[in-house]
Design an enzyme around this catalytic site. Structure first.
Site, PDB file in Angstrom:
ATOM      1  CE  LYS A  53       8.910   2.099   0.557  1.00  0.00           C
ATOM      2  NZ  LYS A  53       7.832   2.733   1.326  1.00  0.00           N
ATOM      3  CB  SER A 307       8.465  -4.821  -3.143  1.00  0.00           C
ATOM      4  OG  SER A 307       8.914  -5.486  -1.973  1.00  0.00           O
TER       5      SER A 307
END
Length: 505
Positions: A53, A307
């Protein structure tokens, strides 16, 4: 200029490497062997904030004016975007306020505040936090940094796709990416489809948080009333306008996976990397496994984006318990056996050399006993063979492997008092954690003694903790002592334990 060309330019010029690393594209040898394909993991869990992110957050903030940075930024996030914004703000020397759902793991909240950002907990989901963040934005004249529905954020995440193609120039069958709001897969798909359009880009969502999947099917953005919070990083009620448009145009398919499959994927990655991903971080791996099995493909290169790895430690217990179920390597069965001496031993003999992961039994009535048992199996087919074996020996069995009530609750509630039970004594044992330990116990004990209670759970230690109730007549106390001493297992007499007296006796 086409939309794809526009995003290609944005991705090629994105500023992410002031804070992000070019994450490795690592092979997953065990997972590759089991799936019959060449599985590669894009290790975004190795970023400074343990998630991808920060790429999009920093790229967005690097495009803000000095005046905007001076006023400060605000974001809404389930955790990982929050850390990206906090790190970016720290790097740029500006104030950051993050609104996070109250369900956010504490490890993510602490990570945000440790970088100097203010964390405000509000609402049960990302959408609740998002609405409140917009209110604060208006009140305090802050600049909002969206976690996914912003071209600069999407372009920042798209650098992952750029790195994958640079790191692996050979053919790739498919790239798998998790989907929450859609920023990651939109950026990856925009780059990959512009450069290598033959590569399939496949999104993965939990069955309980499938807003993008439903939206694509409906041809419009669908808002979910409720979202599952196990994979909190993708618990989004409604996807973005821009990400929805890009996913409709560029993403080949979206697959859905359940909680057990996510837990199994977390275990798979741990076995290959010794790293524990968070549930959302393992989504792509779970999707790759499901896709490979469904399509029966072999020898293909599959890339899955790992992720994120921001997970509370106390979640590991639940994940470890459900991982084997997700891989169909544990069967949960309820078996009815006659309430006669020797029937328990007969049942255990039929289980063979399979490892028992859990065993719950309590005397119910003089005619029949119900056993709740967990058994390690190789696959679903072996479960079917075991059920057929039990049926041939007139033992009725029900498969609870996919029964949520059984897996979440009943396995911890089996037991209770047994009215009218005579001469029961209770022992706590440490069994050697090896095949045959239980059968050694059953074969050594006096066959006239009845087992009235049995509880065992695999705790991952080198010995098993077992609680056993036996009906032993008073005149057999001496033979009982000889049996226990000769057995060689550590044991404790718990017949006077108050927990036993209050709840079991």
């Amino acid at each position: 200029m086409s939309v794809m060309q526009s995003y290609l330019n944005r991705i090629l010029t994105a500023r992410v490497y002031d804070v992000a690393i070019e994450s490795p594209l690592d092979p997953a040898p065990n997972l590759s062997l089991r799936t019959g394909n060449h599985v590669l993991l894009k290790r975004e869990d190795m970023q400074p904030v343990f998630s991808f992110k920060l790429r999009g957050a920093y790229n967005k903030m690097s495009h803000l004016t000095a005046a905007q940075l001076e006023r400060g930024v605000i974001a809404a996030s389930a955790g990982n975007h929050a850390q990206g914004v906090a790190l970016s703000a720290q790097k740029m020397g500006c104030k950051a306020t993050i609104v996070m759902p109250v369900t956010t793991p504490q490890i993510k909240v602490d990570a945000v505040t440790s970088r100097g950002a203010e964390a405000i907990l509000h609402g049960d989901s990302y959408s609740d936090a998002y609405t409140y963040a917009l209110e604060l934005k208006q009140q305090q004249k802050l600049t909002f940094v969206h976690p996914y529905d912003d071209p600069d954020v999407i372009a920042g995440q798209g650098t992952i796709g750029m790195e994958i193609l640079r790191q692996h120039s050979h053919p790739i069958h498919a790239i798998f990416a998790p989907i929450g709001g859609g920023g990651l897969i939109s950026g990856v798909a925009a780059y990959v489809k512009a450069v290598r359009p033959e590569i399939r880009v496949i999104g993965v969502q939990p069955v309980e948080s499938d807003a993008m999947s439903r939206s694509v099917q409906a041809g419009r953005r669908v808002r979910l009333e409720h979202v599952g919070l196990f994979a909190d990083g993708v618990a989004v009620k409604q996807v973005g306008q821009e990400t929805f448009r890009l996913c409709c145009d560029l993403v080949d398919e979206i697959v859905l996976v359940d909680t057990d499959a996510i837990c199994a994927a977390i275990k798979d990655v741990f076995e290959d990397t010794r790293t524990s991903l968070e549930p959302a971080g393992a989504l792509a791996i779970a999707g790759a496994k499901l896709y490979a099995d469904r399509e029966k493909i072999k020898g293909q290169t599959l890339v899955a984006i790992a992720s994120g790895a921001n997970m509370n430690f106390d979640r590991l217990r639940f994940i470890a318990e459900r991982a084997e179920l997700g891989e169909k390597r544990e069967a949960i069965l309820a078996v009815s056996i006659p309430e006669t001496p020797g029937s328990f031993r007969k049942f255990c003999t039929l289980l063979g050399q399979r490892n028992i992961t859990e065993f719950n039994y309590r005397y119910a009535n003089p005619m029949e006993a119900h056993v709740f048992v967990g058994v390690q199996v190789k696959n679903q087919q072996e479960t079917g063979k075991l059920l057929a074996t039990l049926a041939r020996h007139t033992l009725s069995a029900v498969d609870f492997t996919d029964n949520e009530i059984a897996k979440l609750h009943v396995r911890h509630l089996v037991g209770g008092r047994a009215p009218g039970l005579q001469d029961e004594i209770l022992f706590r044992f440490e069994f050697p954690e090896r095949p045959g330990a239980l059968m050694n116990f059953l074969n050594s004990m006096n066959h006239s003694w009845n087992i009235s209670l049995f509880h065992y759970r695999n705790h991952g230690a080198d010995y098993g903790r077992v609680l056993i109730g036996m009906q032993v007549p008073h005149q057999d106390k001496k033979p009982l002592r000889i049996f226990l001493d000769n057995l060689g297992y550590r044991y404790w007499d718990e017949s006077d334990n108050p927990a036993y007296r209050l709840f079991l006796n």
